[in-house]
Enzyme design. Structure first.
Site, PDB file in Angstrom:
ATOM      1  N   HIS A 149      17.996 -19.088  16.542  1.00 55.19           N
ATOM      2  CA  HIS A 149      16.923 -19.680  15.734  1.00 55.19           C
ATOM      3  C   HIS A 149      17.407 -19.869  14.294  1.00 55.19           C
ATOM      4  CE1 HIS A 149      14.393 -19.227  19.149  1.00 55.19           C
ATOM      5  NE2 HIS A 149      14.271 -17.911  19.064  1.00 55.19           N
TER       6      HIS A 149
ATOM      7  N   LEU B 105       9.379 -38.872   2.939  1.00 54.43           N
ATOM      8  CA  LEU B 105       9.262 -38.463   4.344  1.00 54.43           C
ATOM      9  C   LEU B 105       8.094 -37.489   4.553  1.00 54.43           C
ATOM     10  CD1 LEU B 105      10.553 -38.321   7.239  1.00 54.43           C
ATOM     11  CD2 LEU B 105      11.789 -36.305   6.411  1.00 54.43           C
TER      12      LEU B 105
ATOM     13  N   ASP C 188      15.082 -27.621  21.285  1.00 52.88           N
ATOM     14  CA  ASP C 188      15.229 -26.622  22.348  1.00 52.88           C
ATOM     15  C   ASP C 188      16.681 -26.173  22.479  1.00 52.88           C
ATOM     16  OD1 ASP C 188      14.328 -24.958  24.344  1.00 52.88           O
ATOM     17  OD2 ASP C 188      14.278 -26.510  25.891  1.00 52.88           O
TER      18      ASP C 188
HETATM   19  C1  IPE Z   1       9.403 -26.120  23.876  1.00 50.51           C
HETATM   20  O1  IPE Z   1      10.489 -25.347  24.242  1.00 50.51           O
HETATM   21  C2  IPE Z   1       8.771 -25.558  22.634  1.00 50.51           C
HETATM   22  C3  IPE Z   1       9.567 -25.682  21.411  1.00 50.51           C
HETATM   23  C4  IPE Z   1      10.711 -26.294  21.302  1.00 50.51           C
HETATM   24  C5  IPE Z   1       8.989 -25.079  20.247  1.00 50.51           C
HETATM   25  P1  IPE Z   1      10.339 -24.156  25.288  1.00 50.51           P
HETATM   26  O2  IPE Z   1      11.683 -23.529  25.409  1.00 50.51           O
HETATM   27  O3  IPE Z   1       9.218 -23.263  24.899  1.00 50.51           O
HETATM   28  O4  IPE Z   1       9.922 -24.941  26.615  1.00 50.51           O
HETATM   29  P2  IPE Z   1      10.140 -24.573  28.134  1.00 50.51           P
HETATM   30  O5  IPE Z   1       9.640 -23.162  28.317  1.00 50.51           O
HETATM   31  O6  IPE Z   1      11.602 -24.678  28.403  1.00 50.51           O
HETATM   32  O7  IPE Z   1       9.360 -25.595  28.877  1.00 50.51           O
HETATM   33  C1  IPE Z   2      13.827 -23.473  21.013  1.00 50.75           C
HETATM   34  O1  IPE Z   2      14.832 -22.703  21.576  1.00 50.75           O
HETATM   35  C2  IPE Z   2      13.063 -22.745  19.929  1.00 50.75           C
HETATM   36  C3  IPE Z   2      11.720 -22.296  20.362  1.00 50.75           C
HETATM   37  C4  IPE Z   2      11.141 -22.565  21.494  1.00 50.75           C
HETATM   38  C5  IPE Z   2      10.976 -21.482  19.408  1.00 50.75           C
HETATM   39  P1  IPE Z   2      14.526 -21.646  22.734  1.00 50.75           P
HETATM   40  O2  IPE Z   2      14.209 -20.345  22.086  1.00 50.75           O
HETATM   41  O3  IPE Z   2      13.521 -22.169  23.663  1.00 50.75           O
HETATM   42  O4  IPE Z   2      15.955 -21.570  23.419  1.00 50.75           O
HETATM   43  P2  IPE Z   2      16.280 -21.606  24.969  1.00 50.75           P
HETATM   44  O5  IPE Z   2      15.560 -22.782  25.549  1.00 50.75           O
HETATM   45  O6  IPE Z   2      15.805 -20.321  25.539  1.00 50.75           O
HETATM   46  O7  IPE Z   2      17.770 -21.754  25.022  1.00 50.75           O
HETATM   47 MG    MG Z   3      13.615 -23.332  25.349  1.00 54.72          MG
END
Ligand code: IPE
Ligand code: IPE
Ligand code: MG
Length: 236
Positions: free
Chosen positions: A33, A127, A16
């Protein structure tokens, strides 16, 4: 009394903070990303070095489909390219790829790369890299309940025989041991619909770093912290 843990067999990571990483640099979220893909490469490398058997990465949740179309498109393109570019490395490194989630929701080009990488790496013995894509734990659990109900209705199983083990064997993760260590980056203190059944007794480590900044040393530090924990499994 306190014994330290061996290397975790299975590490699961909620990757995240890509968007916040990009925002902090005045970049579009897609750049976050992209930068996160390098952390994925390092996590795989670190797990190989440590002798971890399973690495599950939460890459895209069922709920992430509610994001803007351009962000979803760039994530799917990135995934497609990542799988294509990394396949030779996965083959060389003896990595076996798996995917869990509602894969039928993914764009067809993406699915092709996933199917190809799964097929080409299926005999690898190193792995196990498990990508959670279009994954939601509640869907996974309801899918398992539906599959069991269907079998019971057809007379193939007796409802009285449904136990934890049979239920787990109907999850997407059938045959995969539960995660020993769950890591979430970017400091969020929530599970976000990830492996709800499987993490019942996982040790949780939260890192304040955004995923693109979470590198080799950070994963090793999380594993060190895991090693110091005392797992009790409900006993004393
Ligand atoms: C969880 O992160 C999903 C992934 C890392 C793929 P999100 O950014 O979607 O989760 P919330 O919205 O903060 O709970
Ligand atoms: C995690 O990073 C990747 C996915 C959920 C696909 P985010 O895109 O959720 O990044 P934040 O949480 O908004 O910073
Ligand atoms: Mg996120």
């Amino acid at each position: 009394m306190d014994t330290t843990n061996d290397t975790p067999r299975h590490i699961a990571i909620i990757m995240d903070g890509n968007g916040r990483w990009a925002n902090a640099r005045g970049l579009p979220r897609g750049e976050g990303h992209r930068a996160g893909a390098e952390s994925v490469r390092e996590a795989v490398e670190t797990c190989r070095q440590l002798g971890v058997e399973y690495l599950t990465l939460y890459a895209f949740s069922s709920e992430n489909w509610s994001r803007p179309k351009n962000e979803i498109d760039s994530l799917m393109k990135l995934l497609e390219r990542f799988l294509r570019d990394k396949l030779p490395e996965m083959l060389k490194q003896n990595v076996r790829l798996h995917a869990i989630g509602n894969l039928s929701m993914l764009p067809v080009n993406c699915r092709k790369e996933i199917d190809k990488a799964i097929e080409k790496t299926r005999d690898n013995t190193g792995l196990n890299l498990i990508l959670a894509l279009s994954y939601g734990s509640r869907e996974e659990i309801t899918d398992a309940a539906r599959a069991l109900a269907t079998k019971a209705a057809a007379g193939e199983i007796d409802p009285a025989d449904i136990d934890n083990e049979m239920f787990a064997n109907h999850l997407y993760t059938a045959g995969i041991p539960d995660p020993d260590l769950l890591v979430r980056t970017s400091g969020e203190l929530r599970i976000s619909n990830f492996l709800l059944w499987q993490i019942s007794y996982s040790e949780i480590v939260i890192s304040p770093k955004n995923w693109p900044d979470f590198r080799n040393a950070d994963l090793r530090a999380a594993v060190d912290e895991y090693a110091r924990r005392h797992r009790r499994f409900g006993a004393v």
